[in-house]
Write an enzyme that holds these catalytic residues in place. Structure first.
Site, PDB file in Angstrom:
ATOM      1  N   ASP A 330       0.844  -1.191   0.000  1.00 30.10           N
ATOM      2  CA  ASP A 330       0.000   0.000   0.000  1.00 30.10           C
ATOM      3  C   ASP A 330       0.880   1.242   0.000  1.00 30.10           C
ATOM      4  O   ASP A 330       1.916   1.271   0.653  1.00 30.10           O
ATOM      5  CB  ASP A 330      -0.906   0.006   1.240  1.00 30.10           C
ATOM      6  CG  ASP A 330      -1.938  -1.123   1.197  1.00 30.10           C
ATOM      7  OD1 ASP A 330      -2.148  -1.709   0.117  1.00 30.10           O
ATOM      8  OD2 ASP A 330      -2.535  -1.407   2.256  1.00 30.10           O
ATOM      9  N   ARG A 394     -16.846 -11.971  -1.227  1.00 29.19           N
ATOM     10  CA  ARG A 394     -16.178 -11.461  -0.036  1.00 29.19           C
ATOM     11  C   ARG A 394     -16.236  -9.937  -0.063  1.00 29.19           C
ATOM     12  O   ARG A 394     -16.144  -9.329  -1.135  1.00 29.19           O
ATOM     13  CB  ARG A 394     -14.719 -11.913  -0.057  1.00 29.19           C
ATOM     14  CG  ARG A 394     -13.832 -11.341   1.032  1.00 29.19           C
ATOM     15  CD  ARG A 394     -12.424 -11.927   0.907  1.00 29.19           C
ATOM     16  NE  ARG A 394     -11.587 -11.508   2.010  1.00 29.19           N
ATOM     17  CZ  ARG A 394     -10.836 -10.412   1.996  1.00 29.19           C
ATOM     18  NH1 ARG A 394     -10.828  -9.617   0.938  1.00 29.19           N
ATOM     19  NH2 ARG A 394     -10.092 -10.106   3.039  1.00 29.19           N
TER      20      ARG A 394
HETATM   21  O1  AKG Z   1      -9.508  -6.996   0.957  1.00 33.40           O
HETATM   22  C1  AKG Z   1      -8.550  -7.077   1.720  1.00 33.40           C
HETATM   23  O2  AKG Z   1      -8.524  -7.839   2.680  1.00 33.40           O
HETATM   24  C2  AKG Z   1      -7.311  -6.266   1.465  1.00 33.40           C
HETATM   25  C3  AKG Z   1      -7.532  -5.095   0.588  1.00 33.40           C
HETATM   26  C4  AKG Z   1      -6.269  -4.410   0.232  1.00 33.40           C
HETATM   27  O3  AKG Z   1      -5.191  -4.907   0.365  1.00 33.40           O
HETATM   28  C5  AKG Z   1      -6.348  -3.067  -0.340  1.00 33.40           C
HETATM   29  O4  AKG Z   1      -7.471  -2.573  -0.597  1.00 33.40           O
HETATM   30  O5  AKG Z   1      -5.266  -2.458  -0.547  1.00 33.40           O
HETATM   31 FE   FE2 Z   2      -3.598  -3.423   0.211  1.00 33.13          FE
END
Ligand code: AKG
Ligand code: FE2
Length: 451
Positions: A330, A394
């Site tokens: 991220d 999910r």
């Molecule tokens: O959906 C998830 O558990 C992780 C999402 C994720 O890594 C993100 O949105 O950067």
């Molecule tokens: Fe992420």
């Protein structure tokens, strides 16, 4: 209220033609109000795939069940990865008191209402049609084969209640620091985000993602704009680059007058609580670097510079393995994620992928690139990904603690591993790399000469 469900076996695309699968009902039932005169209270229309094959066989798989509402939350939380028999009996036990009828519904009528506008009703993005050439040309990617099971583990869990008691406070802070430097990931419980707000946000997520894809892509829905809607991967050149998911990127501009209980109000309430939590964690992490209080991060990451991402991962029936979300780090300082019970989030630890066991009481915190740069590599921004699930959809929501684009990120210590850069420069570089090479290069673009 009496309600009824029309159910159908899900379908999975095979390389040659189609076949039907064992029944695993929570994965594919999609609820919509039906206005059909013959089943006015019918609530479910099935849309497992955009390319639903229409054949005589289809009508044989229809069943109709009547039961008493409420049905909504139960549908998506009963079973996980279970076979037909289990799922079916779980369903029956939940609704055993409601008069269950399994008549043969008038198939023609249902068929008619099902097939007349399947594409218009379908909430799922058109993955199959859009990526058909890619799916056909790359029959197998062993790297992401779903049969390779990653070890499931409990991430370090930090009980934030401990911060209130003198005895455990220091230990708790140390645990946060160790988790952030060794794992880059940890979970927090007693985090102060109420179940009520988490539930209300989840409802909003259901409501908006259950809308037909066409609408999500073109209309403002429940305060969510089509410009903020994303799905799939823009130009994947291999299956490894394909994300089988859809998302709303939700910017958090200065608060306006919003109606109480509106989606925007819920988002604001949620993000206010998340910002408080993120700042608290920043304080602990900064202190862990030797007396810093994290003011620099807190002052630059304010409620309007952060954003939310609401994610939905539709079931992905492609057997050859496609990610729900491709591996990435991220670009934030910190990310806080709430995942549901389905699971699928994996992170890289000591060169191996590890599955994070879902824990509905916990929020998952991960260090982003900016914190790695600011902490001079002490805290790790770790690669993570989401595996797709062949049966279950999910949901997750991620809060990204980010500064404004002109904020300059430099290491708190010398000699710095990374050159200083503005967040805007960083984002631009990431975008350029993704456009040119298909993947994010990230912090290694900004290594200082001497490093
Ligand atoms: O959906 C998830 O558990 C992780 C999402 C994720 O890594 C993100 O949105 O950067
Ligand atoms: Fe992420």
């Amino acid at each position: 209220m009496k309600a009824s469900i029309v159910a159908c076996w899900p379908w999975r695309e095979r390389r040659k033609g189609y076949c039907n699968l064992p029944f695993n009902w929570p994965s594919f039932l999609q609820l919509y109000p039906s206005s059909h005169p013959h089943c006015p209270r019918s609530l479910a229309i099935i849309s497992p795939l955009p390319l639903l094959p229409i054949s005589n066989q289809f009508s044989k798989n229809l069943i109709s069940i009547s039961f008493d509402a409420p049905f909504r939350n139960v549908l998506f939380s009963t079973t996980r990865n279970q076979q037909m028999a289990n799922a079916w009996s779980a369903f029956l036990s939940i609704y055993s008191s409601s008069n269950l009828v399994i008549p043969t519904p008038p198939p023609g009528i249902y068929m008619h209402s099902l097939v007349s506008s399947p594409m218009l009703m379908d909430p799922n993005p058109p993955f199959f049609t859009t990526y058909k050439a890619l799916l056909d040309s790359q029959p197998h990617s062993s790297d992401i084969d779903q049969t390779v099971i990653a070890e499931e583990c409990e991430l370090p869990i930090i009980d934030l209640n401990c911060l209130n008691g003198k005895h455990h406070e220091e230990q708790c802070k140390r645990d946060v620091k160790v988790a952030a430097s060794e794992w880059g990931f940890f979970q927090v419980v007693n985090h102060g985000i109420s179940n009520s707000i988490l539930d209300r946000l989840r409802e909003v997520q259901f409501d908006v993602f259950r809308q037909p894809f066409q609408k999500k892509a073109s209309e403002k829905l429940l305060d969510f704009s089509p410009e903020n809607y994303r799905w799939g991967t823009p130009r994947p050149t291999s299956l490894k680059q394909l994300s089988w998911s859809e998302a709303y990127h939700v910017p958090l501009p200065p608060s306006t007058d919003v109606t109480k209980a509106s989606p925007r109000h819920i988002i604001e309430e949620f993000s206010t609580a998340m910002l408080r939590l993120a700042h608290q964690l920043v304080g602990i992490l900064a202190e862990g670097l030797g007396g810093y209080d994290g003011t620099y991060i807190k002052e630059n990451c304010t409620r309007n510079t952060c954003y939310l991402r609401l994610n939905r991962y539709p079931p992905c029936p492609v057997k050859t393995g496609v990610f729900g979300l491709i591996p990435h780090t991220d670009s934030s300082f910190l990310t806080i994620v709430r995942q549901d019970q389905v699971g699928g989030l994996q992170l890289m630890k000591d060169g191996r992928w590890i599955t994070v066991k879902p824990n509905l009481d916990a929020l998952i915190v991960n260090i982003g690139d900016l914190f790695q740069a600011w902490s001079n590599g002490v805290y790790k921004s770790v690669e993570h990904r989401v595996m797709s699930n062949p049966q279950l959809e999910r949901f997750s929501v991620a809060y990204f603690l980010c500064p404004s684009y002109d904020t300059v990120i430099r290491s708190y210590a010398e000699p710095a591993i990374y050159t200083k850069f503005s967040f805007g420069e960083y984002k631009q570089q990431v975008q350029e790399d993704v456009r040119r090479t298909g993947h994010k290069v990230g912090l290694s673009r900004f290594l200082a000469q001497s490093a």
